[in-house]
Design a protein around this motif. Structure first.
Motif, PDB file in Angstrom:
ATOM      1  N   GLU A  43       0.824  -1.212   0.000  1.00 18.31           N
ATOM      2  CA  GLU A  43       0.000   0.000   0.000  1.00 18.31           C
ATOM      3  C   GLU A  43       0.857   1.262   0.000  1.00 18.31           C
ATOM      4  OE1 GLU A  43      -3.132   1.987  -0.817  1.00 18.31           O
ATOM      5  OE2 GLU A  43      -3.107  -0.198  -0.745  1.00 18.31           O
ATOM      6  N   LEU A  44       1.999   1.224   0.699  1.00 16.52           N
ATOM      7  CA  LEU A  44       2.902   2.386   0.682  1.00 16.52           C
ATOM      8  C   LEU A  44       3.417   2.662  -0.722  1.00 16.52           C
ATOM      9  CD1 LEU A  44       4.927   1.892   3.990  1.00 16.52           C
ATOM     10  CD2 LEU A  44       3.452   3.824   3.419  1.00 16.52           C
ATOM     11  N   VAL A  45       3.746   1.611  -1.465  1.00 16.84           N
ATOM     12  CA  VAL A  45       4.239   1.801  -2.837  1.00 16.84           C
ATOM     13  C   VAL A  45       3.106   2.261  -3.744  1.00 16.84           C
ATOM     14  CG1 VAL A  45       5.155   0.611  -4.875  1.00 16.84           C
ATOM     15  CG2 VAL A  45       6.175   0.216  -2.639  1.00 16.84           C
ATOM     16  N   ARG A  46       1.994   1.576  -3.698  1.00 16.65           N
ATOM     17  CA  ARG A  46       0.876   1.931  -4.580  1.00 16.65           C
ATOM     18  C   ARG A  46       0.431   3.378  -4.395  1.00 16.65           C
ATOM     19  NH1 ARG A  46      -3.339  -3.104  -4.228  1.00 16.65           N
ATOM     20  NH2 ARG A  46      -3.352  -3.343  -6.472  1.00 16.65           N
ATOM     21  N   SER A  47       0.440   3.863  -3.162  1.00 17.81           N
ATOM     22  CA  SER A  47      -0.064   5.212  -2.895  1.00 17.81           C
ATOM     23  C   SER A  47       1.033   6.276  -2.856  1.00 17.81           C
ATOM     24  CB  SER A  47      -0.819   5.219  -1.560  1.00 17.81           C
ATOM     25  OG  SER A  47       0.059   4.879  -0.500  1.00 17.81           O
ATOM     26  N   HIS A  48       2.290   5.879  -3.081  1.00 14.87           N
ATOM     27  CA  HIS A  48       3.401   6.834  -3.047  1.00 14.87           C
ATOM     28  C   HIS A  48       3.284   7.814  -4.216  1.00 14.87           C
ATOM     29  CE1 HIS A  48       7.361   8.067  -1.667  1.00 14.87           C
ATOM     30  NE2 HIS A  48       7.700   8.209  -2.938  1.00 14.87           N
ATOM     31  N   PRO A  49       3.528   9.106  -3.993  1.00 17.99           N
ATOM     32  CA  PRO A  49       3.449  10.080  -5.087  1.00 17.99           C
ATOM     33  C   PRO A  49       4.442   9.762  -6.208  1.00 17.99           C
ATOM     34  CG  PRO A  49       3.608  11.184  -2.955  1.00 17.99           C
ATOM     35  CD  PRO A  49       3.845   9.728  -2.707  1.00 17.99           C
ATOM     36  N   ALA A  50       3.995   9.960  -7.427  1.00 15.72           N
ATOM     37  CA  ALA A  50       4.836   9.734  -8.604  1.00 15.72           C
ATOM     38  C   ALA A  50       5.203  11.075  -9.237  1.00 15.72           C
ATOM     39  CB  ALA A  50       4.098   8.863  -9.611  1.00 15.72           C
ATOM     40  N   ARG A  51       6.126  11.026 -10.175  1.00 16.42           N
ATOM     41  CA  ARG A  51       6.589  12.242 -10.837  1.00 16.42           C
ATOM     42  C   ARG A  51       5.494  12.901 -11.667  1.00 16.42           C
ATOM     43  NH1 ARG A  51      11.649  11.427 -14.555  1.00 16.42           N
ATOM     44  NH2 ARG A  51      12.321  10.463 -12.639  1.00 16.42           N
ATOM     45  N   ASN A  52       4.820  12.141 -12.516  1.00 20.82           N
ATOM     46  CA  ASN A  52       3.828  12.717 -13.428  1.00 20.82           C
ATOM     47  C   ASN A  52       2.435  12.129 -13.233  1.00 20.82           C
ATOM     48  OD1 ASN A  52       5.687  14.407 -14.748  1.00 20.82           O
ATOM     49  ND2 ASN A  52       6.424  12.686 -15.956  1.00 20.82           N
ATOM     50  N   ALA A  53       2.175  11.628 -12.037  1.00 18.29           N
ATOM     51  CA  ALA A  53       0.866  11.057 -11.729  1.00 18.29           C
ATOM     52  C   ALA A  53       0.648  11.191 -10.225  1.00 18.29           C
ATOM     53  CB  ALA A  53       0.815   9.593 -12.155  1.00 18.29           C
ATOM     54  N   PRO A  54      -0.600  11.084  -9.789  1.00 19.64           N
ATOM     55  CA  PRO A  54      -0.841  11.204  -8.349  1.00 19.64           C
ATOM     56  C   PRO A  54      -0.128  10.123  -7.525  1.00 19.64           C
ATOM     57  CG  PRO A  54      -2.900  11.375  -9.578  1.00 19.64           C
ATOM     58  CD  PRO A  54      -1.840  10.995 -10.554  1.00 19.64           C
ATOM     59  N   THR A  55      -0.104   8.868  -8.035  1.00 20.87           N
ATOM     60  CA  THR A  55       0.539   7.779  -7.300  1.00 20.87           C
ATOM     61  C   THR A  55       1.367   6.923  -8.248  1.00 20.87           C
ATOM     62  OG1 THR A  55      -1.271   6.206  -7.638  1.00 20.87           O
ATOM     63  CG2 THR A  55      -1.427   7.657  -5.690  1.00 20.87           C
ATOM     64  N   LEU A  56       2.216   6.071  -7.672  1.00 19.13           N
ATOM     65  CA  LEU A  56       3.008   5.148  -8.489  1.00 19.13           C
ATOM     66  C   LEU A  56       2.104   4.167  -9.233  1.00 19.13           C
ATOM     67  CD1 LEU A  56       6.007   4.430  -6.090  1.00 19.13           C
ATOM     68  CD2 LEU A  56       6.038   5.778  -8.201  1.00 19.13           C
ATOM     69  N   GLU A  57       1.052   3.717  -8.571  1.00 22.57           N
ATOM     70  CA  GLU A  57       0.119   2.805  -9.247  1.00 22.57           C
ATOM     71  C   GLU A  57      -0.523   3.497 -10.447  1.00 22.57           C
ATOM     72  OE1 GLU A  57      -3.181  -0.477  -8.074  1.00 22.57           O
ATOM     73  OE2 GLU A  57      -3.249   1.397  -6.934  1.00 22.57           O
ATOM     74  N   ASP A  58      -0.910   4.762 -10.295  1.00 26.60           N
ATOM     75  CA  ASP A  58      -1.483   5.516 -11.416  1.00 26.60           C
ATOM     76  C   ASP A  58      -0.461   5.668 -12.547  1.00 26.60           C
ATOM     77  OD1 ASP A  58      -3.919   5.871 -10.104  1.00 26.60           O
ATOM     78  OD2 ASP A  58      -3.297   7.783  -9.222  1.00 26.60           O
ATOM     79  N   ALA A  59       0.799   5.896 -12.189  1.00 30.26           N
ATOM     80  CA  ALA A  59       1.850   6.068 -13.201  1.00 30.26           C
ATOM     81  C   ALA A  59       2.029   4.791 -14.019  1.00 30.26           C
ATOM     82  CB  ALA A  59       3.163   6.464 -12.540  1.00 30.26           C
ATOM     83  N   ILE A  60       2.038   3.642 -13.359  1.00 24.74           N
ATOM     84  CA  ILE A  60       2.162   2.371 -14.082  1.00 24.74           C
ATOM     85  C   ILE A  60       0.938   2.149 -14.958  1.00 24.74           C
ATOM     86  CG2 ILE A  60       2.234  -0.147 -13.827  1.00 24.74           C
ATOM     87  CD1 ILE A  60       4.027   0.275 -11.389  1.00 24.74           C
ATOM     88  N   ASN A  61      -0.243   2.413 -14.426  1.00 22.96           N
ATOM     89  CA  ASN A  61      -1.466   2.242 -15.220  1.00 22.96           C
ATOM     90  C   ASN A  61      -1.477   3.155 -16.441  1.00 22.96           C
ATOM     91  OD1 ASN A  61      -2.421   0.257 -13.512  1.00 22.96           O
ATOM     92  ND2 ASN A  61      -3.621   1.680 -12.280  1.00 22.96           N
ATOM     93  N   GLN A  62      -1.012   4.398 -16.297  1.00 21.46           N
ATOM     94  CA  GLN A  62      -0.921   5.309 -17.449  1.00 21.46           C
ATOM     95  C   GLN A  62       0.052   4.765 -18.487  1.00 21.46           C
ATOM     96  OE1 GLN A  62       0.148   9.189 -15.962  1.00 21.46           O
ATOM     97  NE2 GLN A  62      -1.843   9.522 -15.014  1.00 21.46           N
ATOM     98  N   TYR A  63       1.179   4.227 -18.025  1.00 20.78           N
ATOM     99  CA  TYR A  63       2.174   3.654 -18.932  1.00 20.78           C
ATOM    100  C   TYR A  63       1.558   2.502 -19.736  1.00 20.78           C
ATOM    101  CZ  TYR A  63       6.358   1.153 -20.436  1.00 20.78           C
ATOM    102  OH  TYR A  63       7.306   0.503 -21.184  1.00 20.78           O
TER     103      TYR A  63
END
Length: 158
Positions: A43-63
Motif C-alpha cells: 500500500e505504501l508503494v501503490r499510494s506513493h506520489p509519482a513524478r507525473n501522476a498522483p501515485t506510483l500505481e497511477d503512473a504504471i497504469n498510465q504507462y
C-alpha cells in the motif's frame, strides 16, 4: 499413428497451453504473503506520489494505457511483495511489451522500510516514475561534477 494425427495432437497441446496462459487473470490480485506488514508495504508503494501522476500505481497504469493505445501487445503482471529482512520489503510489478522482434520485460521495483515508511527505487524502469527529489545520486557524482567545472574554467578565454 500417422504424421497427420501426431501433428494434430501437437497443435491441440499447444492450443491448450496457450489457452491456459491467457485464461489466467492479468493484473489481477496481488501476490502478497499472508503478512500484514507485506500488505502495508504494498500500500505504501501503490499510494506513493509519482513524478507525473498522483501515485506510483497511477503512473504504471498510465504507462500500460499508453502502450495499449499505441497497439503494442503487452502483459501486465500483478503486484508482488517479498520480504528481504524484518521490516524491509521489495515490491514490484512486471510489464512485458512486444518490441520490434522480441519481448521486453520491465521490472518496476521499490524497497520499503516500514520503520520510517520510506519507499526507495531499486530498478531502472521505476526511476522514471519517482519524483526527482527522491532519486538516488549518480555514482561518483561528486567526482564528475568537479572535473566538469575544472575543464570548463580551463577552456574559457580570459
Amino acid at each position: 499413428m500417422n504424421v497427420r494425427s501426431v501433428f494434430g495432437f501437437g497443435i491441440l497441446v499447444v492450443l491448450i497451453v496457450v489457452g491456459f496462459m491467457f485464461s489466467r487473470p492479468q493484473g489481477g490480485t496481488p501476490d502478497v504473503p499472508d503478512d500484514p506488514e507485506a500488505h502495508e508495504a504494498l500500500e505504501l508503494v501503490r499510494s506513493h506520489p509519482a513524478r507525473n501522476a498522483p501515485t506510483l500505481e497511477d503512473a504504471i497504469n498510465q504507462y500500460v494505457e499508453e502502450l495499449s493505445a499505441q497497439g503494442t501487445p503487452l502483459h501486465q503482471g500483478e503486484w508482488q511483495v517479498g520480504k528481504e529482512r524484518p521490516g524491509v520489503y521489495a515490491v514490484r510489478m512486471l510489464v512485458r511489451e512486444k518490441g520490434f522482434n522480441e519481448w521486453i520485460e520491465r521490472e518496476f521495483a521499490w524497497r520499503v522500510t516500514l520503520k520510517d515508511k520510506t519507499v526507495r527505487v531499486i530498478s531502472l524502469a521505476a526511476i522514471h516514475f519517482m519524483p526527482f527529489h527522491e532519486l538516488p545520486p549518480l555514482p561518483h557524482q561528486d567526482q564528475i561534477s568537479g572535473r566538469l567545472m575544472e575543464s570548463q574554467s580551463e577552456t574559457r578565454p580570459g
